[in-house]
Design a protein around this motif. Structure first.
Motif: not given
Length: 111
Positions: A38-42, A45-53
């Motif tokens: 989960v930390e790697a997913w964030h 900003a680009a990967s965090s945006g994708l996770v939230w999407d």
């Protein structure tokens, strides 16, 4: 729409296998550490945006599946929920569409 059913099944299988290959590869390199994943997913900003999407899409799909299942009483459709949260939207959505478009005779009522 029946002609689309095999396409949705293929997409559900692909949506299960392809992302899982990356997850298993990551676990092989980093150990089975969900918190680190989960930390790697964030990582940015680009990967965090994708996770939230994907999270918002998963919640929207779950609300739709629950509403549609309660309305049609077609309980196998609920399988899309664990598929969505354990594998991903890439599996859960096409799986639900595949299940929802079952052959005539077992067709879900249309409201």
């Amino acid at each position: 729409m029946q002609r689309m059913r095999p396409i949705f099944l293929i997409l559900a299988i692909w949506g299960a296998i392809h992302p899982m290959w990356y997850f298993l590869r990551w676990f092989g390199e980093n150990g089975f550490d969900l918190a680190a994943m989960v930390e790697a997913w964030h990582a940015n900003a680009a990967s965090s945006g994708l996770v939230w999407d994907l999270t918002i899409a998963a919640v929207a799909l779950t609300v739709w599946v629950l509403d549609d299942t309660l309305r049609t009483r077609y309980w196998p459709g609920l399988l899309a929920i664990p598929a969505t949260f354990c594998i991903g939207v890439s599996c859960g959505l096409p799986l639900y569409l595949f299940l929802r478009l079952r052959p005539k005779g077992g067709a879900a009522p249309v409201a």
